[in-house]
Design an enzyme around this catalytic site. Sequence first.
Site, mmCIF file in Angstrom:
data_model
loop_
_atom_site.group_PDB
_atom_site.id
_atom_site.type_symbol
_atom_site.label_atom_id
_atom_site.label_comp_id
_atom_site.label_asym_id
_atom_site.label_seq_id
_atom_site.Cartn_x
_atom_site.Cartn_y
_atom_site.Cartn_z
ATOM 1 N N GLY A 260 -13.549 -0.822 -6.147
ATOM 2 C CA GLY A 260 -13.125 0.259 -5.345
ATOM 3 C C GLY A 260 -13.708 0.227 -3.831
ATOM 4 C CD GLN B 42 -9.276 2.668 -6.118
ATOM 5 O OE1 GLN B 42 -9.170 4.036 -6.731
ATOM 6 N NE2 GLN B 42 -9.018 2.633 -4.963
ATOM 7 N NE ARG C 185 -5.091 -6.795 -6.999
ATOM 8 C CZ ARG C 185 -4.301 -6.024 -5.974
ATOM 9 N NH1 ARG C 185 -4.530 -5.123 -5.472
ATOM 10 N NH2 ARG C 185 -3.357 -6.700 -5.873
ATOM 11 C CE LYS D 258 -4.209 -1.219 1.663
ATOM 12 N NZ LYS D 258 -4.556 -2.323 1.149
ATOM 13 N NE ARG E 160 -12.482 -7.761 4.089
ATOM 14 C CZ ARG E 160 -11.706 -6.964 3.442
ATOM 15 N NH1 ARG E 160 -10.688 -6.783 4.015
ATOM 16 N NH2 ARG E 160 -12.304 -5.867 2.992
ATOM 17 C CG ASP F 187 -2.839 -3.239 -2.398
ATOM 18 O OD1 ASP F 187 -2.566 -3.967 -3.267
ATOM 19 O OD2 ASP F 187 -2.857 -3.545 -1.183
HETATM 20 P P1 FAD Z 1 -19.050 -7.068 -4.184
HETATM 21 O O1 FAD Z 1 -19.542 -6.073 -5.252
HETATM 22 O O2 FAD Z 1 -18.799 -6.486 -2.823
HETATM 23 O O3 FAD Z 1 -20.298 -8.328 -4.107
HETATM 24 C C1 FAD Z 1 -20.790 -8.749 -5.187
HETATM 25 C C2 FAD Z 1 -21.151 -10.303 -5.092
HETATM 26 O O4 FAD Z 1 -19.727 -10.808 -4.746
HETATM 27 C C3 FAD Z 1 -21.919 -10.545 -3.915
HETATM 28 O O5 FAD Z 1 -23.268 -10.311 -4.237
HETATM 29 C C4 FAD Z 1 -21.632 -11.911 -3.649
HETATM 30 O O6 FAD Z 1 -22.213 -12.797 -4.767
HETATM 31 C C5 FAD Z 1 -20.036 -11.986 -4.117
HETATM 32 N N1 FAD Z 1 -19.242 -11.468 -2.658
HETATM 33 C C6 FAD Z 1 -18.691 -10.679 -2.225
HETATM 34 N N2 FAD Z 1 -18.198 -10.535 -1.156
HETATM 35 C C7 FAD Z 1 -18.436 -11.585 -0.523
HETATM 36 C C8 FAD Z 1 -18.290 -12.326 0.758
HETATM 37 N N3 FAD Z 1 -17.499 -11.856 1.763
HETATM 38 N N4 FAD Z 1 -18.581 -13.645 0.847
HETATM 39 C C9 FAD Z 1 -19.291 -14.448 -0.123
HETATM 40 N N5 FAD Z 1 -19.610 -13.576 -1.369
HETATM 41 C C10 FAD Z 1 -19.346 -12.627 -1.672
HETATM 42 N N6 FAD Z 1 -9.925 -1.944 -3.650
HETATM 43 C C11 FAD Z 1 -9.165 -0.760 -3.681
HETATM 44 O O7 FAD Z 1 -9.632 0.396 -3.650
HETATM 45 N N7 FAD Z 1 -7.844 -0.947 -3.964
HETATM 46 C C12 FAD Z 1 -7.225 -2.165 -3.989
HETATM 47 O O8 FAD Z 1 -5.928 -1.759 -4.094
HETATM 48 C C13 FAD Z 1 -7.882 -3.173 -3.618
HETATM 49 N N8 FAD Z 1 -7.196 -4.411 -3.966
HETATM 50 C C14 FAD Z 1 -8.075 -5.439 -3.797
HETATM 51 C C15 FAD Z 1 -7.517 -6.817 -4.009
HETATM 52 C C16 FAD Z 1 -8.313 -8.016 -4.109
HETATM 53 C C17 FAD Z 1 -7.351 -9.230 -4.519
HETATM 54 C C18 FAD Z 1 -9.761 -7.929 -3.943
HETATM 55 C C19 FAD Z 1 -10.566 -9.255 -4.099
HETATM 56 C C20 FAD Z 1 -10.278 -6.536 -3.816
HETATM 57 C C21 FAD Z 1 -9.555 -5.623 -3.619
HETATM 58 N N9 FAD Z 1 -10.085 -4.360 -3.290
HETATM 59 C C22 FAD Z 1 -9.278 -3.063 -3.481
HETATM 60 C C23 FAD Z 1 -11.684 -4.305 -2.823
HETATM 61 C C24 FAD Z 1 -12.499 -3.770 -4.010
HETATM 62 O O9 FAD Z 1 -12.511 -2.492 -4.494
HETATM 63 C C25 FAD Z 1 -14.049 -4.257 -3.433
HETATM 64 O O10 FAD Z 1 -14.107 -3.131 -2.343
HETATM 65 C C26 FAD Z 1 -14.114 -5.624 -3.002
HETATM 66 O O11 FAD Z 1 -13.448 -6.707 -3.864
HETATM 67 C C27 FAD Z 1 -15.624 -5.977 -3.056
HETATM 68 O O12 FAD Z 1 -16.103 -6.022 -4.206
HETATM 69 P P2 FAD Z 1 -16.447 -7.426 -5.208
HETATM 70 O O13 FAD Z 1 -16.313 -7.010 -6.759
HETATM 71 O O14 FAD Z 1 -15.490 -8.506 -4.653
HETATM 72 O O15 FAD Z 1 -17.673 -7.789 -4.685
#
Ligand code: FAD
Length: 294
Positions: A177, A152, A173, A88, A276, A122
């Site tokens: 966001g 993002q 990646r 980060k 989380r 990140d």
């Molecule tokens: P969401 O839009 O939250 O959810 C969509 C669907 O995914 C849900 O309806 C469900 O079906 C499934 N889902 C989501 N969460 C869960 C759960 N806990 N359990 C079961 N099913 C679930 N953000 C940044 O701003 N900067 C970064 O550098 C950054 N790095 C990341 C690196 C990785 C590897 C990942 C996975 C995420 C990162 N993020 C980062 C976070 C990202 O921006 C999102 O806030 C986060 O991933 C939630 O969005 P989503 O697309 O996973 O799912």
Amino acid sequence: MVGCRYRGDERRRRGMIPPIANNFVAGESPAAAVQHARELNRRDVAVILNLLGEHYDDRADADADADAYIDLAETIARDDLDACISVKPSQIGLSLSDDAFRENLARIVAVADDHGVFVWVDMEDHPTTDVTLDAFERHARETDGNVGVCVQANLRRTRDDLARLAELPGKVRLVKGAYDEPGDIAYRQKAKVDEVYRDLLAFMFEAFDDGVAVGSHDPAMVDYAAELHAEHGTPYEVQMLMGVREEAQFDLAAEGVDVWQYVPYGGKWFSYFYRRVRERKSNALFALRAVVGR
Ligand code: FAD
């Protein structure tokens, strides 16, 4: 679905993290993180290691975490792990000055690149976007693509940023966001962010040669990436967090998809774990069940 739970001696080796938290955090020590990586590698899941920490306002703290990443890169190479690191910007100096961030990132990338270890950067909140992308560009060129950066979908600027990044070596990646950004620079409605995420993913599969990293747990986005891969042939990987949809991670890996699990570790685990649990009811219920032993 939460997997990879640990008990008894294993927990003691991992440090003081309680069992409810160590589904999301590998442990307090680098040794615990490396052990977790080994276990995942056996199941064909690669690992992105992240030492927890952010927003340091003391240079010594930023330098210490940069040193820790350097040691970690050497360990990954020595142990021949299928792993890389993710840092980060505010953890390695950006809250102090642009120069502190640049200096520490340069130190980390130099050692990691010497050892053939990939470094992700990140993305944090919007005031840090330009300096982060500029630093990525410099190292992407210098290492011929042995670095990656996160962008993002909720930021309105990201479509333009991707056009610039498509011309560079290195990986990108795409995430939805995680920061609460103002409406003049960001989409704030979830449905709109999802729509933009799909559009950006489609653009990346068309325009990126070095592959696309899908940073999402969303089954709709993971399926859409598979469709785009079938259409364009662009290589891609799916990245998900430790403790989130782990069965899906293992299933995808078994199907031959390139899966990377983002694995946090370190002493500053509490606020990460709390985030989380807050972001999802199922995680909170899981934590509660662990506390009451059911
Ligand atoms: P969401 O839009 O939250 O959810 C969509 C669907 O995914 C849900 O309806 C469900 O079906 C499934 N889902 C989501 N969460 C869960 C759960 N806990 N359990 C079961 N099913 C679930 N953000 C940044 O701003 N900067 C970064 O550098 C950054 N790095 C990341 C690196 C990785 C590897 C990942 C996975 C995420 C990162 N993020 C980062 C976070 C990202 O921006 C999102 O806030 C986060 O991933 C939630 O969005 P989503 O697309 O996973 O799912």
